[in-house]
Write an enzyme that holds these catalytic residues in place. Structure first.
Site, short mmCIF file in Angstrom:
data_model
loop_
_atom_site.label_atom_id
_atom_site.label_comp_id
_atom_site.label_asym_id
_atom_site.label_seq_id
_atom_site.Cartn_x
_atom_site.Cartn_y
_atom_site.Cartn_z
N ARG A 33 0.88 -1.18 0.00
CA ARG A 33 0.00 0.00 0.00
C ARG A 33 0.91 1.22 0.00
O ARG A 33 1.73 1.39 0.92
CB ARG A 33 -0.91 0.00 1.23
CG ARG A 33 -1.59 1.35 1.45
CD ARG A 33 -2.69 1.32 2.47
NE ARG A 33 -3.86 0.67 1.93
CZ ARG A 33 -5.09 0.77 2.47
NH1 ARG A 33 -5.28 1.48 3.57
NH2 ARG A 33 -6.11 0.16 1.92
N HIS A 38 -7.41 0.87 -6.32
CA HIS A 38 -7.59 0.03 -5.12
C HIS A 38 -8.33 -1.26 -5.55
O HIS A 38 -9.48 -1.49 -5.19
CB HIS A 38 -8.41 0.80 -4.09
CG HIS A 38 -8.40 0.20 -2.71
ND1 HIS A 38 -7.60 -0.88 -2.36
CD2 HIS A 38 -9.11 0.51 -1.59
CE1 HIS A 38 -7.82 -1.18 -1.10
NE2 HIS A 38 -8.73 -0.37 -0.60
N GLN A 86 -10.26 -3.84 -3.10
CA GLN A 86 -11.57 -3.43 -2.62
C GLN A 86 -12.67 -3.84 -3.61
O GLN A 86 -13.76 -4.24 -3.21
CB GLN A 86 -11.61 -1.92 -2.41
CG GLN A 86 -12.91 -1.41 -1.84
CD GLN A 86 -13.16 -1.86 -0.41
OE1 GLN A 86 -12.29 -1.71 0.44
NE2 GLN A 86 -14.32 -2.42 -0.14
N ASP A 144 -17.04 7.39 -1.39
CA ASP A 144 -15.78 7.27 -0.65
C ASP A 144 -15.52 8.64 -0.03
O ASP A 144 -16.22 9.61 -0.34
CB ASP A 144 -14.67 6.88 -1.65
CG ASP A 144 -13.33 6.57 -0.98
OD1 ASP A 144 -13.28 6.45 0.26
OD2 ASP A 144 -12.32 6.45 -1.73
N CYS A 203 -16.18 1.88 0.80
CA CYS A 203 -15.03 1.03 1.14
C CYS A 203 -14.63 1.18 2.61
O CYS A 203 -13.97 0.31 3.16
CB CYS A 203 -13.85 1.33 0.22
SG CYS A 203 -13.23 3.01 0.32
N ARG A 223 -13.60 -8.40 2.29
CA ARG A 223 -12.17 -8.18 2.00
C ARG A 223 -11.39 -9.45 2.36
O ARG A 223 -10.48 -9.85 1.64
CB ARG A 223 -11.63 -6.98 2.79
CG ARG A 223 -12.20 -5.63 2.40
CD ARG A 223 -11.78 -5.20 1.02
NE ARG A 223 -10.35 -5.15 0.87
CZ ARG A 223 -9.56 -4.13 1.24
NH1 ARG A 223 -10.10 -3.05 1.75
NH2 ARG A 223 -8.25 -4.17 1.07
N1 NVA Z 1 -9.77 6.83 -1.37
C1 NVA Z 1 -9.39 6.42 -0.04
C2 NVA Z 1 -9.65 4.96 0.14
C3 NVA Z 1 -9.31 4.43 1.52
C4 NVA Z 1 -9.53 2.96 1.64
C5 NVA Z 1 -7.92 6.75 0.20
O1 NVA Z 1 -7.12 6.55 -0.71
O2 NVA Z 1 -7.59 7.21 1.29
N1 CP Z 2 -11.19 0.02 2.61
C1 CP Z 2 -9.92 -0.03 3.04
O1 CP Z 2 -9.00 -0.29 2.28
O2 CP Z 2 -9.76 0.16 4.38
P1 CP Z 2 -8.40 0.37 5.18
O3 CP Z 2 -7.82 1.69 4.74
O4 CP Z 2 -8.81 0.35 6.61
O5 CP Z 2 -7.46 -0.75 4.83
#
Ligand code: NVA
Ligand code: CP
Length: 302
Positions: free
Chosen positions: A104, A131, A134, A219, A259, A287
């Site tokens: 990540r 992502h 997800q 989101d 998500c 997930r």
């Molecule tokens: N769009 C959000 C998704 C978090 C799971 C981010 O990138 O922070």
């Molecule tokens: N939806 C998601 O990826 O959650 P986290 O940021 O908690 O991993």
């Protein structure tokens, strides 16, 4: 056998994505029945996190345990990656010791570079652009509640962000129509939109966009790394909230997904996310099951 990576949904064929979804549903039933299934015994997944996580970390870590393997949490702060060791060197070294790497991070080019130099599968657990993990869970959740998503209409509300881009890829790979309603200046990558023009359209008016849709997804307005823009974004996205008025425009069987983490009162009202059309808790749990199916697909290959 050639290594398969999972950087975006396009790394798998539609048939493979269906296979993984149905396997996830099977693995979920097996897990709920208490069945032990350990195809990844003795295998290790390295999990590199350069951004925060609750769901992703727990689902991959618990998933590896349940599959008989081990997950190794590596934060960039505590490894040499955070002190500037080149990605190429890190990818070579880490992949020489483990069987899969989940990452990540910020730029999507980082996961692409890892994939180029890694001798084991790389899994994108969120970049600034995509992502895909997800989406595996979201597609499974829709299937479980309403059957096939093929031919349905999905509405994405809010930022044209990493999740939105993965929804565009999903529209192609799972064969549904996608409407995107976002304020000007927060559009998704228009090259991606144009490349999928037969399935994807942008509709500025959020209530018009919601007319008869089968699924509404949103989101956060400010993603990780955009914390400084929170106030600015609250103004820009003011009209792009998923609320009862919007859900009432959708089909009577429409579902709501997010998500998570969510901000009640911003991108979604509490009565929607905690209401009867919301499947966010199943979506979050999935997930685990979806990624177990992915791990089995990528890492149990001979
Ligand atoms: N769009 C959000 C998704 C978090 C799971 C981010 O990138 O922070
Ligand atoms: N939806 C998601 O990826 O959650 P986290 O940021 O908690 O991993």
């Amino acid at each position: 056998m050639t290594i398969r990576h999972f950087l975006t949904l396009n790394d798998l064929t539609p048939a493979e994505l269906q296979q993984i979804m149905h396997r996830a549903i099977e693995l979920k039933a097996m897990h709920h029945a208490g069945e032990i299934f350990e195809p990844l015994k003795n295998k290790t997944l390295a999990m590199i996190f350069e951004k925060s996580s609750t769901r992703t970390r727990i689902s991959f870590e618990a998933g590896m345990t349940q599959l008989g393997g081990h997950a190794l949490f590596l934060s960039s702060n505590d490894t040499q990656l955070g002190r500037g060791e080149p990605l190429e060197d890190s990818a070579r070294v880490i992949s020489s010791m483990v069987d899969g790497i989940m990452i990540r991070t910020f730029g999507h080019d980082i996961v692409e570079t890892m994939a180029k130099y890694s001798s084991v599968p790389i899994i994108n657990a969120l970049t600034d652009d995509y992502h895909p993990c997800q989406l595996l869970a979201d597609m499974q959740t829709y299937q479980e509640h309403r059957g096939s998503i093929q031919g349905k209409t999905v509405l994405w509300v809010g930022d044209g962000n990493n999740m939105c881009h993965s929804y565009i890829n999903a529209a192609k790979q799972y064969d549904f129509k996608l409407r995107i309603t976002c304020p000007e200046g927060y559009d998704p990558n228009m090259d991606l939109v144009k490349a999928n023009a037969e399935r994807v359209e942008i509709i500025r008016n959020p209530l018009d966009a919601a007319e008869n849709v089968d699924l509404i997804v949103t989101d956060v307005w400010a993603s990780m790394g955009q914390e400084d823009e929170q106030k600015l974004r609250e103004k820009a996205f003011d009209d792009y909230q998923v609320n009862k008025a919007m859900m009432n425009k959708a089909d009577k069987d429409a579902l709501f997904m997010h998500c998570l983490p969510a901000h009640r009162g911003e991108e979604v009202t509490a009565d929607v996310i905690d209401g009867k059309d919301s499947v966010v808790w199943d979506e979050a749990e999935n997930r685990l099951h979806a990624q177990k199916a992915l791990l089995e697909f990528l890492m149990a290959r001979k």
